[in-house]
Write a protein that holds these residues in place. Structure first.
Motif, PDB file in Angstrom:
ATOM      1  N   PRO A  58       0.831  -1.212   0.000  1.00 41.39           N
ATOM      2  CA  PRO A  58       0.000   0.000   0.000  1.00 41.39           C
ATOM      3  C   PRO A  58       0.868   1.264   0.000  1.00 41.39           C
ATOM      4  O   PRO A  58       1.883   1.336   0.698  1.00 41.39           O
ATOM      5  N   LEU A  59       0.467   2.225  -0.806  1.00 43.91           N
ATOM      6  CA  LEU A  59       1.207   3.479  -0.904  1.00 43.91           C
ATOM      7  C   LEU A  59       0.350   4.628  -0.399  1.00 43.91           C
ATOM      8  O   LEU A  59      -0.872   4.561  -0.421  1.00 43.91           O
ATOM      9  N   SER A  60       1.003   5.681   0.051  1.00 45.80           N
ATOM     10  CA  SER A  60       0.285   6.889   0.431  1.00 45.80           C
ATOM     11  C   SER A  60       1.049   8.079  -0.129  1.00 45.80           C
ATOM     12  O   SER A  60       2.230   7.980  -0.465  1.00 45.80           O
ATOM     13  N   ASN A  61       0.354   9.205  -0.234  1.00 44.30           N
ATOM     14  CA  ASN A  61       0.997  10.408  -0.751  1.00 44.30           C
ATOM     15  C   ASN A  61       2.157  10.823   0.152  1.00 44.30           C
ATOM     16  O   ASN A  61       2.059  10.748   1.374  1.00 44.30           O
ATOM     17  N   VAL A  62       3.207  11.269  -0.470  1.00 47.05           N
ATOM     18  CA  VAL A  62       4.356  11.756   0.282  1.00 47.05           C
ATOM     19  C   VAL A  62       4.641  13.215  -0.080  1.00 47.05           C
ATOM     20  O   VAL A  62       5.759  13.680   0.023  1.00 47.05           O
ATOM     21  N   PHE A  63       3.585  13.906  -0.516  1.00 47.80           N
ATOM     22  CA  PHE A  63       3.759  15.297  -0.904  1.00 47.80           C
ATOM     23  C   PHE A  63       3.938  16.180   0.324  1.00 47.80           C
ATOM     24  O   PHE A  63       3.336  15.955   1.367  1.00 47.80           O
ATOM     25  N   ARG A  64       4.749  17.181   0.177  1.00 44.43           N
ATOM     26  CA  ARG A  64       4.912  18.159   1.239  1.00 44.43           C
ATOM     27  C   ARG A  64       3.811  19.195   1.111  1.00 44.43           C
ATOM     28  O   ARG A  64       3.217  19.348   0.049  1.00 44.43           O
ATOM     29  N   PRO A  65       3.549  19.941   2.170  1.00 41.77           N
ATOM     30  CA  PRO A  65       2.549  21.006   2.071  1.00 41.77           C
ATOM     31  C   PRO A  65       2.993  22.054   1.056  1.00 41.77           C
ATOM     32  O   PRO A  65       4.197  22.337   0.911  1.00 41.77           O
ATOM     33  N   ASP A  66       2.049  22.626   0.341  1.00 36.68           N
ATOM     34  CA  ASP A  66       2.348  23.653  -0.651  1.00 36.68           C
ATOM     35  C   ASP A  66       2.442  25.000   0.051  1.00 36.68           C
ATOM     36  O   ASP A  66       1.433  25.633   0.368  1.00 36.68           O
ATOM     37  N   VAL A  67       3.679  25.402   0.335  1.00 37.16           N
ATOM     38  CA  VAL A  67       3.922  26.637   1.068  1.00 37.16           C
ATOM     39  C   VAL A  67       4.657  27.604   0.150  1.00 37.16           C
ATOM     40  O   VAL A  67       5.715  27.268  -0.390  1.00 37.16           O
ATOM     41  N   PRO A  68       4.122  28.809  -0.055  1.00 38.12           N
ATOM     42  CA  PRO A  68       4.822  29.778  -0.900  1.00 38.12           C
ATOM     43  C   PRO A  68       6.188  30.117  -0.319  1.00 38.12           C
ATOM     44  O   PRO A  68       6.354  30.216   0.898  1.00 38.12           O
ATOM     45  N   GLY A  69       7.154  30.249  -1.203  1.00 37.14           N
ATOM     46  CA  GLY A  69       8.500  30.591  -0.756  1.00 37.14           C
ATOM     47  C   GLY A  69       9.048  31.752  -1.567  1.00 37.14           C
ATOM     48  O   GLY A  69       8.316  32.409  -2.315  1.00 37.14           O
ATOM     49  N   ALA A  70      10.329  31.964  -1.441  1.00 34.78           N
ATOM     50  CA  ALA A  70      10.983  33.040  -2.179  1.00 34.78           C
ATOM     51  C   ALA A  70      10.964  32.717  -3.669  1.00 34.78           C
ATOM     52  O   ALA A  70      11.132  31.572  -4.077  1.00 34.78           O
ATOM     53  N   THR A  71      10.716  33.722  -4.487  1.00 40.96           N
ATOM     54  CA  THR A  71      10.701  33.544  -5.942  1.00 40.96           C
ATOM     55  C   THR A  71      11.740  34.450  -6.579  1.00 40.96           C
ATOM     56  O   THR A  71      12.245  35.390  -5.951  1.00 40.96           O
ATOM     57  N   LEU A  72      12.053  34.160  -7.822  1.00 36.97           N
ATOM     58  CA  LEU A  72      13.017  34.978  -8.557  1.00 36.97           C
ATOM     59  C   LEU A  72      12.361  36.265  -9.037  1.00 36.97           C
ATOM     60  O   LEU A  72      11.183  36.275  -9.381  1.00 36.97           O
ATOM     61  N   THR A  73      13.159  37.308  -9.090  1.00 38.90           N
ATOM     62  CA  THR A  73      12.682  38.537  -9.722  1.00 38.90           C
ATOM     63  C   THR A  73      12.757  38.330 -11.233  1.00 38.90           C
ATOM     64  O   THR A  73      13.393  37.385 -11.721  1.00 38.90           O
ATOM     65  N   THR A  74      12.125  39.202 -11.978  1.00 41.72           N
ATOM     66  CA  THR A  74      12.171  39.102 -13.436  1.00 41.72           C
ATOM     67  C   THR A  74      13.616  39.170 -13.919  1.00 41.72           C
ATOM     68  O   THR A  74      14.029  38.381 -14.784  1.00 41.72           O
ATOM     69  N   GLU A  75      14.400  40.050 -13.348  1.00 40.29           N
ATOM     70  CA  GLU A  75      15.798  40.198 -13.762  1.00 40.29           C
ATOM     71  C   GLU A  75      16.591  38.924 -13.472  1.00 40.29           C
ATOM     72  O   GLU A  75      17.418  38.487 -14.281  1.00 40.29           O
ATOM     73  N   GLU A  76      16.359  38.308 -12.305  1.00 36.86           N
ATOM     74  CA  GLU A  76      17.063  37.072 -11.955  1.00 36.86           C
ATOM     75  C   GLU A  76      16.673  35.931 -12.893  1.00 36.86           C
ATOM     76  O   GLU A  76      17.508  35.153 -13.316  1.00 36.86           O
ATOM     77  N   ALA A  77      15.386  35.838 -13.226  1.00 35.49           N
ATOM     78  CA  ALA A  77      14.912  34.773 -14.107  1.00 35.49           C
ATOM     79  C   ALA A  77      15.482  34.922 -15.511  1.00 35.49           C
ATOM     80  O   ALA A  77      15.816  33.935 -16.166  1.00 35.49           O
ATOM     81  N   LEU A  78      15.607  36.157 -15.988  1.00 34.87           N
ATOM     82  CA  LEU A  78      16.092  36.398 -17.350  1.00 34.87           C
ATOM     83  C   LEU A  78      17.605  36.469 -17.440  1.00 34.87           C
ATOM     84  O   LEU A  78      18.152  36.516 -18.541  1.00 34.87           O
ATOM     85  N   ALA A  79      18.305  36.447 -16.316  1.00 37.07           N
ATOM     86  CA  ALA A  79      19.759  36.629 -16.299  1.00 37.07           C
ATOM     87  C   ALA A  79      20.488  35.593 -17.151  1.00 37.07           C
ATOM     88  O   ALA A  79      21.467  35.908 -17.825  1.00 37.07           O
TER      89      ALA A  79
END
Length: 99
Positions: A58-79
């Motif tokens: 038997p298997l069960s979900n092993v997903f972590r909670p979906d918690v917002p974290g730090a994201t890239l700025t537009t400049e960092e993503a396009l770098a």
């Protein structure tokens, strides 16, 4: 052994657009016959009182909670982008839809 014929194998190969030599067709005919026979044996023992299983443990979900974290700025993503217009990635046109 099941009655899988070379003609059936050749027909299936044609439908799947797989080019097979006569030797490959002959070999696959025997192999597919063995597979069909094996499935028939399993079907004989798997009665209605045997529950169907997709996994032996038997298997069960092993997903972590979906918690917002730090994201890239537009400049960092396009770098590291090979091309961009300052706010978006630039990619080549596809499917002949040149702009």
């Amino acid at each position: 052994m099941s009655e899988i014929t070379t003609e059936q194998v050749a027909h299936l190969a044609h439908l799947a657009r797989i080019a097979l030599t006569p030797q490959e067709i002959e070999k696959l005919t025997g192999e597919l016959g063995t597979i069909v026979d094996s499935i028939a044996k399993v079907s004989q023992v798997a009665g209605e009182d045997v529950p169907a299983t997709s996994h032996p443990i038997p298997l069960s979900n092993v997903f972590r909670p979906d918690v917002p974290g730090a994201t890239l700025t537009t400049e960092e993503a396009l770098a590291g982008a090979p091309e961009h217009d300052g706010s978006r990635f630039k990619v080549s046109a596809i499917l002949g839809e040149e702009q």
